[in-house]
Structure formats: C-alpha cells, structure tokens
Design a protein around this motif. Sequence first.
Motif, PDB file in Angstrom:
ATOM      1  N   ASN A 107       0.778  -1.123   0.168  1.00 21.75           N
ATOM      2  CA  ASN A 107      -0.062   0.033  -0.029  1.00 21.75           C
ATOM      3  C   ASN A 107       0.806   1.192   0.125  1.00 21.75           C
ATOM      4  OD1 ASN A 107      -1.538   2.239   0.628  1.00 21.75           O
ATOM      5  ND2 ASN A 107      -3.052   0.868   1.859  1.00 21.75           N
ATOM      6  N   ILE A 108       1.231   1.741  -1.132  1.00 17.51           N
ATOM      7  CA  ILE A 108       2.178   2.858  -1.285  1.00 17.51           C
ATOM      8  C   ILE A 108       1.619   4.251  -0.606  1.00 17.51           C
ATOM      9  CG2 ILE A 108       3.200   4.130  -3.156  1.00 17.51           C
ATOM     10  CD1 ILE A 108       4.064   1.493  -3.031  1.00 17.51           C
ATOM     11  N   LYS A 109       0.254   4.251  -0.573  1.00 17.76           N
ATOM     12  CA  LYS A 109      -0.273   5.681   0.103  1.00 17.76           C
ATOM     13  C   LYS A 109       0.059   5.392   1.504  1.00 17.76           C
ATOM     14  CE  LYS A 109      -4.426   7.959   0.648  1.00 17.76           C
ATOM     15  NZ  LYS A 109      -6.232   7.932   0.477  1.00 17.76           N
ATOM     16  N   GLU A 110      -0.310   4.292   2.303  1.00 14.87           N
ATOM     17  CA  GLU A 110      -0.036   4.132   3.506  1.00 14.87           C
ATOM     18  C   GLU A 110       1.618   4.196   3.908  1.00 14.87           C
ATOM     19  OE1 GLU A 110      -1.946   3.954   6.314  1.00 14.87           O
ATOM     20  OE2 GLU A 110      -3.568   4.046   5.156  1.00 14.87           O
ATOM     21  N   MET A 111       2.425   3.723   2.968  1.00 15.33           N
ATOM     22  CA  MET A 111       3.908   3.715   3.197  1.00 15.33           C
ATOM     23  C   MET A 111       4.040   5.442   3.119  1.00 15.33           C
ATOM     24  SD  MET A 111       5.598   1.081   0.815  1.00 15.33           S
ATOM     25  CE  MET A 111       7.362   1.476   1.572  1.00 15.33           C
ATOM     26  N   GLY A 112       3.593   6.116   2.131  1.00 19.36           N
ATOM     27  CA  GLY A 112       3.955   7.506   2.363  1.00 19.36           C
ATOM     28  C   GLY A 112       3.346   8.087   3.342  1.00 19.36           C
ATOM     29  N   ARG A 113       2.359   7.967   3.994  1.00 16.42           N
ATOM     30  CA  ARG A 113       1.556   8.687   5.058  1.00 16.42           C
ATOM     31  C   ARG A 113       2.370   8.219   6.214  1.00 16.42           C
ATOM     32  NH1 ARG A 113      -2.575   8.131   9.012  1.00 16.42           N
ATOM     33  NH2 ARG A 113      -2.685   5.857   8.496  1.00 16.42           N
ATOM     34  N   ASN A 114       3.078   7.135   6.306  1.00 16.27           N
ATOM     35  CA  ASN A 114       3.810   6.698   7.529  1.00 16.27           C
ATOM     36  C   ASN A 114       5.552   7.162   7.212  1.00 16.27           C
ATOM     37  OD1 ASN A 114       2.360   5.049   9.780  1.00 16.27           O
ATOM     38  ND2 ASN A 114       1.700   4.321   7.796  1.00 16.27           N
ATOM     39  N   MET A 115       5.671   8.108   6.045  1.00 17.59           N
ATOM     40  CA  MET A 115       7.239   8.363   6.011  1.00 17.59           C
ATOM     41  C   MET A 115       7.946   7.200   5.857  1.00 17.59           C
ATOM     42  SD  MET A 115       6.702  11.495   5.510  1.00 17.59           S
ATOM     43  CE  MET A 115       5.768  13.033   6.114  1.00 17.59           C
ATOM     44  N   GLU A 174      10.257   4.284   3.843  1.00 22.99           N
ATOM     45  CA  GLU A 174      11.032   3.943   2.570  1.00 22.99           C
ATOM     46  C   GLU A 174      10.978   2.473   2.587  1.00 22.99           C
ATOM     47  OE1 GLU A 174      14.681   5.887   2.823  1.00 22.99           O
ATOM     48  OE2 GLU A 174      13.836   8.052   2.727  1.00 22.99           O
TER      49      GLU A 174
END
Length: 234
Positions: free
Chosen positions: A103-111, A113
């Motif tokens: 889930n790329i969106k959740e990865m981005g939201r949690n900062m 990498e």
Amino acid sequence: MDYLLISAKLVIGIVFLLVIIRLLGRKELAEMTPFDIVYLLIFGGILEESIYDEKISILMLIFSLILFGLLVFIIEKFAEKSDKARIALMGTPDYIIKDGKLNIKEMGRNMLEMEQLRIMLRQQGIFSLREVKDLVIEPGGSVSVNTFAKYKSVTVGDLKIDKAEEDPSVLLIDGGFLKEDMLKLVGKDKQWLHDQLSEMGYHDIDHILYCEWSETEGFYINTCDDTIDAGGRE
C-alpha cells in the motif's frame, strides 16, 4: 532554595508519576501510543518547572498534578467510549502490506521507505518480501507480520500439504463498543454485523466483551458471562 522543599516536590512528583502510569495501563514502551508519550512529556515539563521555582508551592504543585491526572483519566475514558475520539487520539493500525500487495499510500503517510520496510522485516526474522502476506504498523509503532502459509514454521510447503491461506482477524467489538473503522477495513457495515450476531444468538452488542472476525475463521466471541469474574471460562 530549601533542599527539603525540593525533596518534597520530587517525592510528590514521583508518586503522581506512578499514578499517571497506572492510569495509562500496564504497557511496554513499544505498546504506548503517541498520546501516552505526550502525557508523560507534559508531566515531565510540569514537574521540572515546579521543582526549582520557589514561587510554586507544594500545594500548587499538588493541585497541578491532580488536575493533570484527572484530565488524563477523562480523556482515556472518553477515548474508550467514542470510536472517533479513539482514532483521533490513539490512531489506528495501518496495513502497509495486505494480501501480499504493498500500500504505497500508507507507506507515504507513515514516511516509510522501502529499505526501512526491509529493516522492519529483518527484525522479525523475515529476509524476503515474498514471504509477507500482511504487515501492519500498530498505533504505538510496533510491527505485526502475517506470512504466507508455506513460509510459516514447519512449512507446509516442505510437507507437501495444501493449506488455505489464513486471513488476519480484526477486532469488531471491544468492551461493548462497535469499531466502525475495522468494519470499514474489511468491507462490511453495521447491519451485516448485527445480522451475523443475531443468527448466532447475540442480540445485545453491549453484552459482548470481545468479538473478532476473519474471512477464513469466522467469528470468535466472548461475552461478559465468559469472564473469570463472572465465573466463565478461565
């Protein structure tokens, strides 16, 4: 400044710190939510400013700590009874991987990498992303991992046994309170849950202490009558 006054304030601070920790419950550091940490930081600030300030009397310190303790207690109880407040204050689990898909969106939201994700997996004893079916970052920052069946201990792949994949369970009712965010996560609604519970003979959600559900295993329910205090199962 009187050393006796400093000592008295410090002792009072330690006593109230123990009370605050009891209000937060017995949690390991990894299980603490961001809001728990904020509580302790605020408490430390109050105590630090009070100990060395001669203008702040012991009574003023006690009043401040009692007020702070009451606010913590009220907020915690409010979060227990309000699903929206709990989400706002405590956060929710974030599915970084679900059914083997990132889930790329959740990865981005949690900062988060990709290499950080790999580090998290290695700390769990997992060295390849292909093994991971579900990965969840809990509100306190800890990581929970569900691997594909063939990668589990005593692997069914080695035994050449076909085994259906297991879906993780979700907590739908906690202490009589419906967790609507979890229902939304699994694509269900309140009416579906009420219908399912009614078919099993559970007509009063307030009486359900614990209710979890998974696609593969179905429901697991404990009511208030199932507690040790009520004389139920131990």
